[in-house]
Design a protein around this motif. Structure first.
Motif, PDB file in Angstrom:
ATOM      1  N   THR A 175      28.329 -30.108  20.034  1.00 10.67           N
ATOM      2  CA  THR A 175      28.892 -30.834  18.900  1.00 10.67           C
ATOM      3  C   THR A 175      29.723 -32.023  19.396  1.00 10.67           C
ATOM      4  O   THR A 175      30.157 -32.048  20.548  1.00 10.67           O
ATOM      5  CB  THR A 175      29.764 -29.887  18.066  1.00 10.67           C
ATOM      6  OG1 THR A 175      30.550 -29.075  18.949  1.00 10.67           O
ATOM      7  CG2 THR A 175      28.903 -28.972  17.203  1.00 10.67           C
ATOM      8  N   VAL A 181      34.268 -30.421  15.042  1.00 13.34           N
ATOM      9  CA  VAL A 181      34.040 -29.283  14.146  1.00 13.34           C
ATOM     10  C   VAL A 181      34.600 -28.039  14.825  1.00 13.34           C
ATOM     11  O   VAL A 181      34.517 -27.901  16.048  1.00 13.34           O
ATOM     12  CB  VAL A 181      32.548 -29.108  13.804  1.00 13.34           C
ATOM     13  CG1 VAL A 181      32.046 -30.272  12.991  1.00 13.34           C
ATOM     14  CG2 VAL A 181      31.708 -28.947  15.056  1.00 13.34           C
ATOM     15  N   ASP A 239      34.791 -40.911   6.755  1.00  8.96           N
ATOM     16  CA  ASP A 239      34.077 -39.691   7.065  1.00  8.96           C
ATOM     17  C   ASP A 239      33.030 -39.976   8.142  1.00  8.96           C
ATOM     18  O   ASP A 239      32.706 -41.136   8.426  1.00  8.96           O
ATOM     19  CB  ASP A 239      33.407 -39.140   5.800  1.00  8.96           C
ATOM     20  CG  ASP A 239      34.386 -39.091   4.628  1.00  8.96           C
ATOM     21  OD1 ASP A 239      35.442 -38.452   4.773  1.00  8.96           O
ATOM     22  OD2 ASP A 239      34.105 -39.725   3.587  1.00  8.96           O
ATOM     23  N   ARG A 267      24.591 -34.151   9.599  1.00 10.91           N
ATOM     24  CA  ARG A 267      25.918 -33.659   9.207  1.00 10.91           C
ATOM     25  C   ARG A 267      26.733 -34.706   8.456  1.00 10.91           C
ATOM     26  O   ARG A 267      26.780 -35.879   8.851  1.00 10.91           O
ATOM     27  CB  ARG A 267      26.706 -33.213  10.429  1.00 10.91           C
ATOM     28  CG  ARG A 267      25.976 -32.166  11.263  1.00 10.91           C
ATOM     29  CD  ARG A 267      25.918 -30.831  10.556  1.00 10.91           C
ATOM     30  NE  ARG A 267      24.988 -29.919  11.212  1.00 10.91           N
ATOM     31  CZ  ARG A 267      25.059 -28.598  11.134  1.00 10.91           C
ATOM     32  NH1 ARG A 267      26.010 -28.021  10.414  1.00 10.91           N
ATOM     33  NH2 ARG A 267      24.175 -27.845  11.751  1.00 10.91           N
ATOM     34  N   LEU A 283      30.603 -35.037   7.495  1.00 11.78           N
ATOM     35  CA  LEU A 283      31.900 -34.458   7.826  1.00 11.78           C
ATOM     36  C   LEU A 283      32.992 -35.244   7.103  1.00 11.78           C
ATOM     37  O   LEU A 283      33.254 -36.406   7.428  1.00 11.78           O
ATOM     38  CB  LEU A 283      32.127 -34.491   9.340  1.00 11.78           C
ATOM     39  CG  LEU A 283      31.016 -33.839  10.192  1.00 11.78           C
ATOM     40  CD1 LEU A 283      31.325 -34.002  11.676  1.00 11.78           C
ATOM     41  CD2 LEU A 283      30.850 -32.370   9.831  1.00 11.78           C
ATOM     42  N   TYR A 332      38.120 -32.456  10.031  1.00 13.74           N
ATOM     43  CA  TYR A 332      36.971 -32.750   9.171  1.00 13.74           C
ATOM     44  C   TYR A 332      36.457 -31.457   8.549  1.00 13.74           C
ATOM     45  O   TYR A 332      36.542 -30.381   9.143  1.00 13.74           O
ATOM     46  CB  TYR A 332      35.833 -33.404   9.962  1.00 13.74           C
ATOM     47  CG  TYR A 332      36.156 -34.765  10.511  1.00 13.74           C
ATOM     48  CD1 TYR A 332      36.031 -35.900   9.727  1.00 13.74           C
ATOM     49  CD2 TYR A 332      36.564 -34.916  11.835  1.00 13.74           C
ATOM     50  CE1 TYR A 332      36.317 -37.163  10.238  1.00 13.74           C
ATOM     51  CE2 TYR A 332      36.861 -36.169  12.349  1.00 13.74           C
ATOM     52  CZ  TYR A 332      36.731 -37.292  11.551  1.00 13.74           C
ATOM     53  OH  TYR A 332      37.020 -38.536  12.060  1.00 13.74           O
ATOM     54  N   GLN A 333      35.913 -31.593   7.373  1.00 13.64           N
ATOM     55  CA  GLN A 333      35.291 -30.461   6.690  1.00 13.64           C
ATOM     56  C   GLN A 333      33.792 -30.722   6.574  1.00 13.64           C
ATOM     57  O   GLN A 333      33.368 -31.767   6.065  1.00 13.64           O
ATOM     58  CB  GLN A 333      35.892 -30.270   5.298  1.00 13.64           C
ATOM     59  CG  GLN A 333      35.336 -29.089   4.527  1.00 13.64           C
ATOM     60  CD  GLN A 333      36.110 -28.842   3.243  1.00 13.64           C
ATOM     61  OE1 GLN A 333      37.341 -28.806   3.252  1.00 13.64           O
ATOM     62  NE2 GLN A 333      35.390 -28.681   2.142  1.00 13.64           N
ATOM     63  N   ASP A 334      32.996 -29.767   7.039  1.00 10.90           N
ATOM     64  CA  ASP A 334      31.545 -29.932   7.037  1.00 10.90           C
ATOM     65  C   ASP A 334      30.998 -29.710   5.630  1.00 10.90           C
ATOM     66  O   ASP A 334      31.039 -28.605   5.101  1.00 10.90           O
ATOM     67  CB  ASP A 334      30.915 -28.934   8.018  1.00 10.90           C
ATOM     68  CG  ASP A 334      29.436 -29.225   8.274  1.00 10.90           C
ATOM     69  OD1 ASP A 334      28.837 -29.977   7.484  1.00 10.90           O
ATOM     70  OD2 ASP A 334      28.894 -28.702   9.253  1.00 10.90           O
ATOM     71  N   SER A 389      27.780 -30.738   4.863  1.00 11.01           N
ATOM     72  CA  SER A 389      26.387 -31.119   5.060  1.00 11.01           C
ATOM     73  C   SER A 389      25.442 -30.458   4.074  1.00 11.01           C
ATOM     74  O   SER A 389      24.326 -30.952   3.834  1.00 11.01           O
ATOM     75  CB  SER A 389      25.949 -30.770   6.489  1.00 11.01           C
ATOM     76  OG  SER A 389      26.839 -31.337   7.435  1.00 11.01           O
TER      77      SER A 389
END
Length: 638
Positions: A163, A189, A212, A250, A252, A267-269, A271
């Motif tokens: 990642t 992540v 983002d 992705r 994010l 960050y919040q995934d 996707s």
């Protein structure tokens, strides 16, 4: 006339109409070669001086990476990517004269001043330490950006085999020459995984005022592509033209950050806001830009082994929503000339207003080697019918053939920019795949037309190992618009005709002198910086648009590039030039986040009306109109 006669006449008319259509399109596709005099006149407008990029410590010659045992027969194919470059302002001197370079021959990421701009700091390496890193991982690209919004330039490195990693600059070192000890490596992540990322860009996807991350992935998540000790068989694309089994792209969302001696970014995934068939397309390049005027960026995924995706952004703060758009087909429109229905090989993507309607067009690289799985490059030109995007329609038509931009070679990064300030963008394109001595195009052609079931197992592929040549001797392209309106490649006339296997093109005015310079990031060979020494005499307008940063948990305020902001310049003849601040669009070459407009013969003391649109730190849309004279301007958008 009886029924049989009418039937035969109808069939005859259909055949004649189809034949005429083919002849018309063939005539359009044939590039008009300018006269020798016209070519010489075009070439005189451009002059570039080449500089070698420095090689980092530990540099070793090689032409392939260790790969999964089932991929050994195609090790040259697998090893054909990884060279990358990004230009930006790392040391805070106000100029984008610093370079982040990914060197595949050593799998090192190094940062240094652009050659010829002075020794402002010593070259240093960006490593993931102390985060997990092993021999089955390799860097693929770099972004220079203020990720935690504290006014300091950070880095994002994306990889094959892990990642992405953010290297955040510690605020206590602000004002000092940068070095590796001043950056803290943090995971982007929280849960480590093996991604195979080939592209990344920054954009405010949900309109909340924060940037983002969009990551484009290729091989399936969790694969062991670069692990020479792994077992089993690697998963390959399921089709030459309809694959949707790659790694998940992705999205994010930025959720917060901290500055200081222990900086962080969260960050919040999100996707899963993408449908699986849109998210798993073996993405090699991507672009984000506002196409419909709401300051929410649309996404373009340039996919290998399947159709590209154009996604309409319908998001609200904290909640992502994207709808796939399709182009409109017709009797005289080939299937591959319709967005969403092209067949394969998207390898570069850029968003620039080419036709002067105030809306971004989309320039895409494909394979265009003669007689070799040729699809041709795309220039998706806007029709202006942006309202139809809400009906699921992509308001774009294919303009590359008409403009002479459809053919060069095996394309990668593709960029449109004005290098002589005449007000018309040139098209510069990276080309070449694998350089060797044994031509393997016949085997590749056979694979490309074989049953899809054979493609999925790498053991069915021909041997593409070191020594293989597949379009390895294509020169990069430099297209200039001629008096006829079509573009013509003059790379060989201006010192850019040497054959290279190039992946990334990074562009910036590194000296602040008003003309654009660039970097070629090359695969398995030396990379170069090209300083623009042309003397066109044309005026220019440069905008360094910035946003103030003063979030609650930050120890240091400051400014950051206003990525996604749009500027429209009104010219005295009624034309308008439009551009948006680029957050990293393309394949593996990244522009500096600044706007540059060539103005042609406009007087240097002529003030021009400029309208700027952006989202502020609260996500509110703002508009400012001002009168600016040619030259560079730094503007803080309060």
């Amino acid at each position: 006339m009886n029924f049989t006669g009418r039937h035969l006449f109808a069939r005859y008319a259909t055949v004649v109409a189809a034949t005429l259509t083919v002849l018309v399109f063939y005539g359009m596709a044939l590039p008009r070669t300018p006269s020798v005099e016209e070519q010489a006149a075009m070439a005189r407008r451009f002059q570039f001086t080449r500089f070698d990029l420095p090689k980092p410590a530990g540099y070793q010659e090689r032409e392939a990476r260790p790969v999964h045992p089932s991929m050994q027969r195609i090790s040259a194919w697998v090893s054909a990517m990884g060279a990358a470059a990004a230009l930006g302002d790392v040391d805070g001197d106000g100029l984008p004269n610093d370079l982040c370079h990914v060197e595949p021959r050593s799998d090192q990421v190094s940062v240094f001043p652009v050659p010829g701009t002075g020794s402002r700091f010593a070259q240093f390496l960006l490593t993931a330490e102390p985060l997990p890193f092993d021999q089955a991982m390799a860097p693929m690209g770099c972004l220079i950006a203020d990720l935690n919004e504290d006014g300091l330039a950070d880095f994002l490195i994306y990889y094959w085999g892990r990642t992405p990693v953010a290297l955040l600059r510690k605020a206590v070192h602000a004002g000092k020459p940068p070095g590796r000890d001043q950056y803290l490596a943090v995971e982007v992540v929280p849960q480590f995984d093996r991604w195979y990322s080939n592209a990344a860009t920054l954009a405010d996807l949900d309109g909340d005022g924060h940037l983002d991350l969009i990551i484009g992935n290729t091989y399936p998540d969790g694969s062991r592509l670069l692990d020479a000790t792994a077992s089993g068989v690697m998963v390959m694309p399921e089709s030459t033209s309809r694959s949707a089994n790659g790694g998940w792209n992705r999205l994010l969302l930025w959720k917060g950050a901290v500055s200081g001696s222990r900086p962080s970014v969260n960050y919040q995934d999100e996707s899963r806001a993408l449908r699986e068939e849109d998210a798993r397309g073996w993405t090699l390049a991507l672009a984000a830009g506002d196409l419909d005027g709401d300051l929410l960026p649309e996404l373009y995924f340039a996919n290998d082994f399947g159709p590209d995706r154009l996604l309409h952004n319908r998001s609200t703060p904290g909640k992502l929503r994207f709808e796939r758009l399709y182009g409109e087909s017709g009797f005289a429109t080939p299937k591959s000339f319709v967005i969403g229905h092209d067949s394969c090989k998207g390898m570069g993507a850029d968003m620039v207003d080419v036709n002067g309607d105030g809306l971004l067009d989309i320039y895409v690289s494909n394979i265009s080697s003669p007689w070799a799985l040729q699809e041709g490059h795309f220039l998706w030109t806007s029709t202006g019918e942006v309202r139809r995007m809400h009906e699921g329609l992509a308001p774009y038509v294919q303009g590359a053939e008409k403009l002479g931009l459809s053919r060069s070679g095996w394309g990668w990064d593709s960029k449109l920019d004005d290098f002589d300030n005449d007000g018309v963008p040139e098209a510069i394109q990276a080309t070449g795949f694998v350089k060797g001595k044994v031509n393997r195009w016949p085997e590749l052609q056979a694979l490309g037309t074989a049953n899809d079931a054979l493609l999925r197992d790498p053991r069915n592929w021909p041997k593409f190992q070191p020594g293989t040549d597949i379009s390895g001797h294509d020169p990069n392209a430099f297209f200039v618009r001629t008096a006829s309106g079509k573009y013509f490649d003059i790379a060989g006339l201006i010192g850019l005709g040497e054959t290279m296997v190039t992946r990334g093109i990074a562009i910036a005015d590194v000296e602040g002198d008003g003309d654009l310079d660039f970097v070629f990031a090359n695969q398995w060979e030396d990379s170069y910086f090209y300083r623009n020494d042309g003397a066109s005499g044309h005026a220019y307008l440069g905008l360094n648009l910035l946003l103030p940063v003063a979030a609650a948990k930050m120890e240091k305020g400051g400014v950051r590039p206003a990525i996604g902001a749009e500027a429209r310049v009104s010219l005295p003849d009624g034309r308008r030039l439009t551009a948006q601040v680029d957050g990293g669009n393309g394949q593996s070459g990244k522009r500096a986040p600044r706007l540059h407009f060539g103005l042609g013969d406009i007087s240097g003391d002529k003030a021009l009306r400029v309208e700027i649109r952006w989202r502020d730190a609260r996500g509110q849309t703002q508009v400012r109109a001002m009168s600016l004279k040619p030259g560079w301007h730094t503007i803080v958008l309060g």
